[in-house]
Design an enzyme around this catalytic site. Sequence first.
Site, mmCIF file in Angstrom:
data_model
loop_
_atom_site.group_PDB
_atom_site.id
_atom_site.type_symbol
_atom_site.label_atom_id
_atom_site.label_comp_id
_atom_site.label_asym_id
_atom_site.label_seq_id
_atom_site.Cartn_x
_atom_site.Cartn_y
_atom_site.Cartn_z
ATOM 1 N N ASP A 186 0.942 -1.415 0.297
ATOM 2 C CA ASP A 186 -0.343 -0.032 -0.042
ATOM 3 C C ASP A 186 0.726 1.140 0.506
ATOM 4 O O ASP A 186 1.905 1.160 0.939
ATOM 5 C CB ASP A 186 -0.921 -0.450 1.385
ATOM 6 C CG ASP A 186 -1.764 1.226 1.350
ATOM 7 O OD1 ASP A 186 -2.090 1.966 0.424
ATOM 8 O OD2 ASP A 186 -3.198 0.445 1.621
ATOM 9 N N CYS B 29 -7.006 3.625 -1.890
ATOM 10 C CA CYS B 29 -7.384 2.381 -2.185
ATOM 11 C C CYS B 29 -8.120 1.479 -2.736
ATOM 12 O O CYS B 29 -7.788 0.866 -3.834
ATOM 13 C CB CYS B 29 -7.142 2.310 -0.336
ATOM 14 S SG CYS B 29 -5.193 2.889 1.043
ATOM 15 N N LYS C 230 -4.318 -7.844 3.102
ATOM 16 C CA LYS C 230 -5.149 -6.528 2.889
ATOM 17 C C LYS C 230 -5.508 -7.227 1.280
ATOM 18 O O LYS C 230 -5.423 -7.128 0.642
ATOM 19 C CB LYS C 230 -4.634 -5.073 3.081
ATOM 20 C CG LYS C 230 -5.503 -4.093 2.634
ATOM 21 C CD LYS C 230 -4.495 -2.677 3.338
ATOM 22 C CE LYS C 230 -5.214 -1.826 2.792
ATOM 23 N NZ LYS C 230 -4.728 -0.473 3.066
ATOM 24 N N HIS D 292 -2.703 25.158 -7.968
ATOM 25 C CA HIS D 292 -4.210 25.066 -8.580
ATOM 26 C C HIS D 292 -5.583 24.804 -6.887
ATOM 27 O O HIS D 292 -5.704 25.001 -6.098
ATOM 28 C CB HIS D 292 -4.040 23.725 -8.982
ATOM 29 C CG HIS D 292 -5.418 23.291 -10.138
ATOM 30 N ND1 HIS D 292 -6.447 23.066 -9.827
ATOM 31 C CD2 HIS D 292 -6.198 23.314 -11.152
ATOM 32 C CE1 HIS D 292 -7.416 22.488 -10.454
ATOM 33 N NE2 HIS D 292 -6.497 23.039 -11.334
ATOM 34 N N ASP E 154 -1.191 -0.846 -4.352
ATOM 35 C CA ASP E 154 -2.176 0.127 -5.130
ATOM 36 C C ASP E 154 -1.875 1.983 -5.500
ATOM 37 O O ASP E 154 -2.998 1.745 -6.775
ATOM 38 C CB ASP E 154 -3.307 0.171 -4.663
ATOM 39 C CG ASP E 154 -2.611 0.328 -2.555
ATOM 40 O OD1 ASP E 154 -2.077 1.533 -2.467
ATOM 41 O OD2 ASP E 154 -3.943 1.014 -2.316
ATOM 42 N N HIS E 155 -1.182 1.932 -5.478
ATOM 43 C CA HIS E 155 -1.381 3.882 -5.591
ATOM 44 C C HIS E 155 0.644 3.695 -4.789
ATOM 45 O O HIS E 155 0.943 3.078 -4.247
ATOM 46 C CB HIS E 155 -2.055 4.719 -4.773
ATOM 47 C CG HIS E 155 -2.653 4.697 -3.700
ATOM 48 N ND1 HIS E 155 -1.395 5.049 -2.667
ATOM 49 C CD2 HIS E 155 -3.538 4.107 -3.485
ATOM 50 C CE1 HIS E 155 -2.000 4.389 -1.252
ATOM 51 N NE2 HIS E 155 -3.288 4.201 -1.872
#
Length: 465
Positions: free
Chosen positions: A44, A84, A132, A255, A317-318
């Site tokens: 993760d 996630c 997980k 931004h 996942d990222h």
Amino acid sequence: MVLLWVSVVAVSALAAPDPGAGGQRRGAARVWPAAPNVVLVVSDSFDGRLTFYPGSQVVKLPFINFMKAHGTSFLNAYTNSPICCPSRAAMWSGLFTHLTESWNNFKGLDPNYTTWMDIMEKHGYRTQKFGKLDYTSGHHSISNRVEAWTRDVAFLLRQEGRPTVNLIPKKTKVRVMERDWENTDRAVNWLRKEASNYTHPFVLYLGLNLPHPYPSPSSGENFGSSTFHTSLYWLKKVSYDAIKIPKWSPLSEMHPIDYYSSYTKNCTGKFTEKEIKNIRAFYYAMCAETDAMLGEIILALRQLGLLEKTVVIYTSDHGELAMEHRQFYKMSMYEASAHVPLLMMGPGIKANLQVPNVVSLVDIYPTMLDLSSDPDELTNIATQFPEVTYSLDRKLRSIINYPKVSASVHRYNKEQFIKWKQNVGQNYSNVIANLRWHQDWLQEPRKYESAIDQWLKTPANPKKI
């Protein structure tokens, strides 16, 4: 990409003849005994840029390096959605996010959805999952859900504790994330006691929580996860001199989406260079601990004589921003958040190969642009190249009507919030005031309740969306 490869393995195995059936399959589908095993390790929040130069210089990752030397690494692998549950829902289903409609960490796949592992099991693979998963609906806190639903409301509230570090000053403390180590041990024991005795190939999945930041209970009852926690043992794996202090745009020039993210993540205050460097160092140390768990699986496979018969895949996942763009966590399409590791080794996979092609889980991603002239991603060049922007927008619209999808997300958020508000009933004011944003909310509760009431009364504007 992972799903595609695993599917190829399964289909190839199914296509092989059954020696006991005279070259024809009969009865239930079975895999060919010589088909490779598959082990998928998913962590993760692992920044994929750490798996190749120059990011690889900042922390020692011996088992990721082992996979690079003995297999193939993909230099441009991206998450399907930098959060996630949506990312994992895409990974397990093979569907893009606009098809899974997994918009937040509460909304994922139906628990009974048929995943690629279910299909492989149906066709004869022995399967096992540890750790997980986080791809089905119904997880995460009430605060996570309400925050996601109310992003259209005209207020800014801090949802997280200020990012911080916490050190265990022991040079011998190896097992910091105990739950991940327990799941790793369970996976290793399964390999030794069960998988090694199988006559048919197996699929093993191990999901790790690291290097995701740890919970921060000091932030209140509904705390988030803003603590980067490690021991001196892992911190010594980090090269402090190689740590880059990211450049930030001034708050006034950010931004609006970046400002919103920085504010809600409690990152708009003053941070010293030492604080920033420590947060990044501790994150890298957590990555080193993650690498060691991957190593336990690789070592077990080698000790059991299974490594040459097994395809090992590692991904995440990222990523993790780790204070790039004045943020931590993910939830951004910047490189640190969206770039993920993807390494494979095993039968039929070329060794020491680096693939520069885009192997993103995202349907279309602007990786064709050269990010080298703006390595900190501080310049929005969309307005400088209107023809290119228009062309890319048309290509994207040919694949997905994203204004329509965006409108459905806004509508979903409002509908879910209304249902939740009705279920809470008379306790609504007290409950919403004590979610993770309670420190800001309790200063002017009527103001924020009024903003929500106004949002609920305002119809969606398709043109604005």
